[in-house]
Design a protein around this motif. Structure first.
Motif, PDB file in Angstrom:
ATOM      1  N   GLY A  95     -39.185 -27.811  15.361  1.00 59.63           N
ATOM      2  CA  GLY A  95     -38.750 -29.094  15.906  1.00 59.63           C
ATOM      3  C   GLY A  95     -38.808 -29.134  17.430  1.00 59.63           C
ATOM      4  O   GLY A  95     -37.969 -29.747  18.084  1.00 59.63           O
ATOM      5  N   GLY A  96     -39.798 -28.433  17.998  1.00 64.39           N
ATOM      6  CA  GLY A  96     -39.957 -28.478  19.455  1.00 64.39           C
ATOM      7  C   GLY A  96     -39.125 -27.460  20.211  1.00 64.39           C
ATOM      8  O   GLY A  96     -39.168 -27.388  21.430  1.00 64.39           O
ATOM      9  N   ARG A  97     -38.326 -26.646  19.507  1.00 59.65           N
ATOM     10  CA  ARG A  97     -37.567 -25.591  20.189  1.00 59.65           C
ATOM     11  C   ARG A  97     -38.071 -24.238  19.722  1.00 59.65           C
ATOM     12  O   ARG A  97     -38.353 -24.047  18.545  1.00 59.65           O
ATOM     13  CB  ARG A  97     -36.074 -25.719  19.867  1.00 59.65           C
ATOM     14  N   LEU A  98     -38.184 -23.311  20.669  1.00 64.97           N
ATOM     15  CA  LEU A  98     -38.671 -21.973  20.300  1.00 64.97           C
ATOM     16  C   LEU A  98     -37.473 -21.118  19.895  1.00 64.97           C
ATOM     17  O   LEU A  98     -36.557 -20.907  20.685  1.00 64.97           O
ATOM     18  CB  LEU A  98     -39.409 -21.336  21.476  1.00 64.97           C
ATOM     19  N   LEU A  99     -37.493 -20.642  18.662  1.00 69.55           N
ATOM     20  CA  LEU A  99     -36.346 -19.876  18.151  1.00 69.55           C
ATOM     21  C   LEU A  99     -36.215 -18.525  18.855  1.00 69.55           C
ATOM     22  O   LEU A  99     -37.195 -17.891  19.215  1.00 69.55           O
ATOM     23  CB  LEU A  99     -36.511 -19.619  16.650  1.00 69.55           C
ATOM     24  N   THR A 100     -34.976 -18.112  19.024  1.00 73.60           N
ATOM     25  CA  THR A 100     -34.682 -16.745  19.469  1.00 73.60           C
ATOM     26  C   THR A 100     -34.269 -15.989  18.211  1.00 73.60           C
ATOM     27  O   THR A 100     -33.292 -16.354  17.579  1.00 73.60           O
ATOM     28  CB  THR A 100     -33.461 -16.741  20.411  1.00 73.60           C
ATOM     29  N   VAL A 101     -35.021 -14.981  17.843  1.00 70.85           N
ATOM     30  CA  VAL A 101     -34.679 -14.242  16.620  1.00 70.85           C
ATOM     31  C   VAL A 101     -34.629 -12.757  16.936  1.00 70.85           C
ATOM     32  O   VAL A 101     -35.582 -12.197  17.461  1.00 70.85           O
ATOM     33  CB  VAL A 101     -35.735 -14.493  15.504  1.00 70.85           C
ATOM     34  N   ASN A 102     -33.491 -12.129  16.658  1.00 73.99           N
ATOM     35  CA  ASN A 102     -33.448 -10.673  16.779  1.00 73.99           C
ATOM     36  C   ASN A 102     -32.424 -10.093  15.810  1.00 73.99           C
ATOM     37  O   ASN A 102     -31.670 -10.826  15.186  1.00 73.99           O
ATOM     38  CB  ASN A 102     -33.198 -10.216  18.234  1.00 73.99           C
TER      39      ASN A 102
END
Length: 206
Positions: A95-102
């Motif tokens: 949705g236009g936002r870059l996820l932060t995944v860790n």
């Protein structure tokens, strides 16, 4: 002389029972940040099913306003799937936002790379902000003095206007101190901003 074989067999057997796969391991839990606010736990689960079996997916909500806080946790059924999910969805455009995944840190252990939400040690309070300053501008100003892991302007829930202050988390203490020294009292769009170490929790004397 025949006894020797039995003792060897016994000692070998003692090594093989390191299997504990009944419930998903703590290491299979993944932190997901920068979520669009309309993503609920179900949508989060559906996304992560591309990486494997999702045991638990939860978006964290603000108790008072019942709106998403923009992050959540997903527990995959194995550590391998959790690692795969981190690879697949780190900086994934949702949705236009870059996820932060860790990887979320299991309780009681020190992660190699802590999730980027809780780093109170290097958190800075920024006050007297001009109303025009948003998260991106705040991040830009501070990133000239080091690596910014999060920058957040606090908005009024009812009016949606900036409340004139915010918080910035720097990657390490040296950079935080540099930023405070460089920016405290500096003029930003005509207002002298206040920058100091954020209190852990404001102690209210009621």
């Amino acid at each position: 002389e025949q006894n020797t074989t039995a003792t060897i067999a016994d000692s070998e057997q003692g090594d093989g029972d390191g299997i504990e796969a009944q419930e998903p391991p703590e290491d299979a839990k993944v932190f997901v940040g920068n979520l669009p606010y309309d993503v609920d736990s179900e949508k989060l689960a559906m996304l992560f099913e591309q990486a494997g079996t999702v045991e638990i997916a939860e978006v964290i909500y603000n108790r008072e306003t019942d709106s998403s806080r923009g992050f959540g946790f997903v527990t995959m059924s194995t550590v391998e799937e959790a690692d795969k999910a981190v690879d697949m969805f780190s900086s994934y455009d949702m949705g236009g936002r870059l996820l932060t995944v860790n990887k979320a840190a299991p309780r009681g252990s020190r992660p190699e790379r802590a999730p980027r939400v809780f780093e109170p040690g290097c958190r800075v309070y920024v006050g007297n902000l001009p109303w025009s300053v948003d998260d991106a501008r705040l991040e830009q100003v501070f990133s000239e003095h080091g690596k910014v892991t999060s920058a957040r302007v606090v908005y009024d829930r009812d009016s949606g206007r900036s409340r004139g202050f915010g918080f910035v988390t720097m990657a390490d203490e040296t950079e935080m101190n540099d930023a405070i020294a460089a920016l405290d009292g500096q003029s930003l769009d005509g207002r002298a901003i206040r920058v100091n170490v954020a209190e852990e929790r404001p102690r209210r004397s009621f």
